[in-house]
Design an enzyme around this catalytic site. Structure first.
Site, PDB file in Angstrom:
ATOM      1  N   LYS A 163       0.834  -1.210   0.000  1.00  0.00           N
ATOM      2  CA  LYS A 163       0.000   0.000   0.000  1.00  0.00           C
ATOM      3  C   LYS A 163       0.870   1.262   0.000  1.00  0.00           C
ATOM      4  CE  LYS A 163      -2.202  -1.464   3.727  1.00  0.00           C
ATOM      5  NZ  LYS A 163      -1.510  -2.777   3.843  1.00  0.00           N
ATOM      6  N   THR A 164       1.850   1.292   0.906  1.00  0.00           N
ATOM      7  CA  THR A 164       2.731   2.463   0.971  1.00  0.00           C
ATOM      8  C   THR A 164       3.527   2.578  -0.333  1.00  0.00           C
ATOM      9  OG1 THR A 164       2.963   1.960   3.313  1.00  0.00           O
ATOM     10  CG2 THR A 164       4.474   3.589   2.418  1.00  0.00           C
ATOM     11  N   ASP A 167      -1.865   6.577   6.307  1.00  0.00           N
ATOM     12  CA  ASP A 167      -1.849   5.157   6.644  1.00  0.00           C
ATOM     13  C   ASP A 167      -2.828   4.946   7.808  1.00  0.00           C
ATOM     14  OD1 ASP A 167      -1.043   2.569   6.458  1.00  0.00           O
ATOM     15  OD2 ASP A 167       0.944   2.849   7.331  1.00  0.00           O
ATOM     16  N   THR A 216      -5.906  -1.557   6.873  1.00  0.00           N
ATOM     17  CA  THR A 216      -5.857  -3.013   6.948  1.00  0.00           C
ATOM     18  C   THR A 216      -7.248  -3.548   7.279  1.00  0.00           C
ATOM     19  OG1 THR A 216      -5.203  -2.700   9.241  1.00  0.00           O
ATOM     20  CG2 THR A 216      -3.457  -3.240   7.685  1.00  0.00           C
ATOM     21  N   ARG A 261       6.549  -8.143   1.975  1.00  0.00           N
ATOM     22  CA  ARG A 261       7.426  -7.738   3.095  1.00  0.00           C
ATOM     23  C   ARG A 261       8.036  -8.961   3.772  1.00  0.00           C
ATOM     24  NH1 ARG A 261       4.601  -4.104   6.444  1.00  0.00           N
ATOM     25  NH2 ARG A 261       5.602  -2.394   5.368  1.00  0.00           N
TER      26      ARG A 261
END
Ligand code: ADP
Length: 366
Positions: free
Chosen positions: A92-93, A137, A186, A245
């Site tokens: 997302k980032t 975020d 999330t 990640r």
């Protein structure tokens, strides 16, 4: 780009304010945890794709975003507001950074808990240039007054500012430059309807299939300057919980083992050795996942068990259970969610090699 310093400060403040400090968590040091932990930041920046073409997977969203960028640029307008949803570590980032770069604008980043009051929000919004992107975020964690103050900003590019004191105070409307809000969450379910409705584009990121993670691993290995063969990358991808990640973090650990105990190259054998040492099994589950499933099976007869009970048994905050552990276990079918709580599915028994009738038989998973 003018995001670097501000971004770093905001990430630090987010960690402080959200309690996302890994030092205070039993899940500390969890190699396959999908949430960002201290130390990831440096590598996240190294591994971060710089353009939509470099962004691996999520084909449908990637293609659509390319069109939105081209259309906005052709019309010389800001991008429409975008909400990105999905478990931690899925990109997302990264997408927010890429979109700023593709649009040729600056990116400011913050998080829901960091925007403590309307004054902070006004400060952030008034500093934005035309068509700049503001990335929030954990947007579902904005306080109600801040969220309401955000509505006119997103809709009409204006904010209401209070002037004067007490009986003499009044609200004046101030124009801000047209901008794009990219929100990340999330937990789409916790986003209020009025806020969600104000986003023109909704993107739900899915867990990545092993083939895509394999590409990510090969790309990251190249950036780290370590040789990695295709089978090794595939083995690592299989154990990465569908999450870039996690794949990148596991890769860093495999690199350590390859350099110290192996031949300096990444292949299937060193991936298996590393995972065995880290107790990450071939489904990508680690000790915490197995404990979670084990508690449901062995202490609660397979469930249902309330999430609060699970949180207490694992000494983890409820949010961590719901945001970090559960999504992958649910998606993979190890876990089921019922109105009365979580249940362990047949796949969980099989994976843990527990016979539903006879109980624990043997637990070696490697
Ligand atoms: P999120 O914001 O969803 O928690 P990030 O955008 O911070 O996740 O991504 C975590 C890490 O995974 C970063 O290093 C990023 O570069 C990498 N990553 C995420 N998605 C992709 C992708 N599609 N292709 C390549 N790398 C990715």
């Amino acid at each position: 780009m003018r995001y670097t310093e501000r971004t770093r400060r905001n990430v630090a403040s987010r960690k402080k304010k959200t309690g996302a400090d890994p030092d205070s968590r039993p899940s500390e040091g969890r190699t396959v945890g999908s949430e960002e932990v201290l130390g990831d930041d440096r590598f996240d920046r190294l591994f971060r794709p710089q353009s939509l073409s470099e962004f691996v997977g999520q084909e449908k969203h990637r293609k659509n975003l390319k069109v939105y960028v081209q259309a906005a640029k052709r019309r010389d307008e800001p991008l429409d507001h975008i909400i990105l949803c999905g478990p931690p570590g899925l990109g997302k980032t990264t997408l927010a950074y890429i979109l700023a770069k593709e649009m040729g604008v600056s990116l400011s980043t913050t998080s829901g808990p960091a925007v403590e009051h309307k004054g902070v929000l006004s400060g952030v919004l008034t500093r934005l240039g035309r068509a700049d992107i503001l990335f929030i975020d954990e947007i579902h964690r904005l306080g109600a007054p801040v969220e309401e103050a955000l509505y006119p900003a997103i809709e009409d590019f204006r904010i209401d500012i209070m002037t004067g004191d007490g009986a003499y105070s009044e609200s004046i409307s101030v124009d801000i430059k047209p901008f794009t809000l990219i929100g990340a969450t999330t937990r789409m379910g916790l986003l209020t309807k009025p806020l969600h409705e104000r986003f023109g584009v909704t993107i739900r990121l899915d867990f990545y299939p092993p083939k895509d993670l394999e590409k990510i691993v090969l790309r990251s290995a190249k950036l780290l300057g370590i040789e990695c063969d295709k089978d090794g990358a595939a083995e690592l991808a299989k154990r990465s919980r569908g999450t870039p990640r996690v794949a990148n973090r596991l890769l860093r650990r495999v690199r350590d083992f390859a350099e110290i105990e192996g031949n300096g190259r990444i292949d299937t054998s060193i991936v298996k050795t590393t995972c065995e040492r880290l107790e990450v099994d071939d489904g990508g589950l680690d000790e915490m996942d197995r404990r979670l499933l084990g508690i449901i099976i062995e202490h609660y007869d397979g469930g249902p068990v309330g999430v609060e009970t699970l949180a207490a048994a694992l000494a983890e905050p409820r949010d961590t259970i719901e945001d970090v552990y559960e999504p992958y276990l649910l998606q993979q079918g190890f876990l089921g969610r019922t109105p009365r709580g979580r249940v362990a599915n047949k796949k969980a028994y099989e994976h843990l090699r527990i016979d539903p009738d006879e109980g624990v038989k043997q637990r070696s998973l490697f």
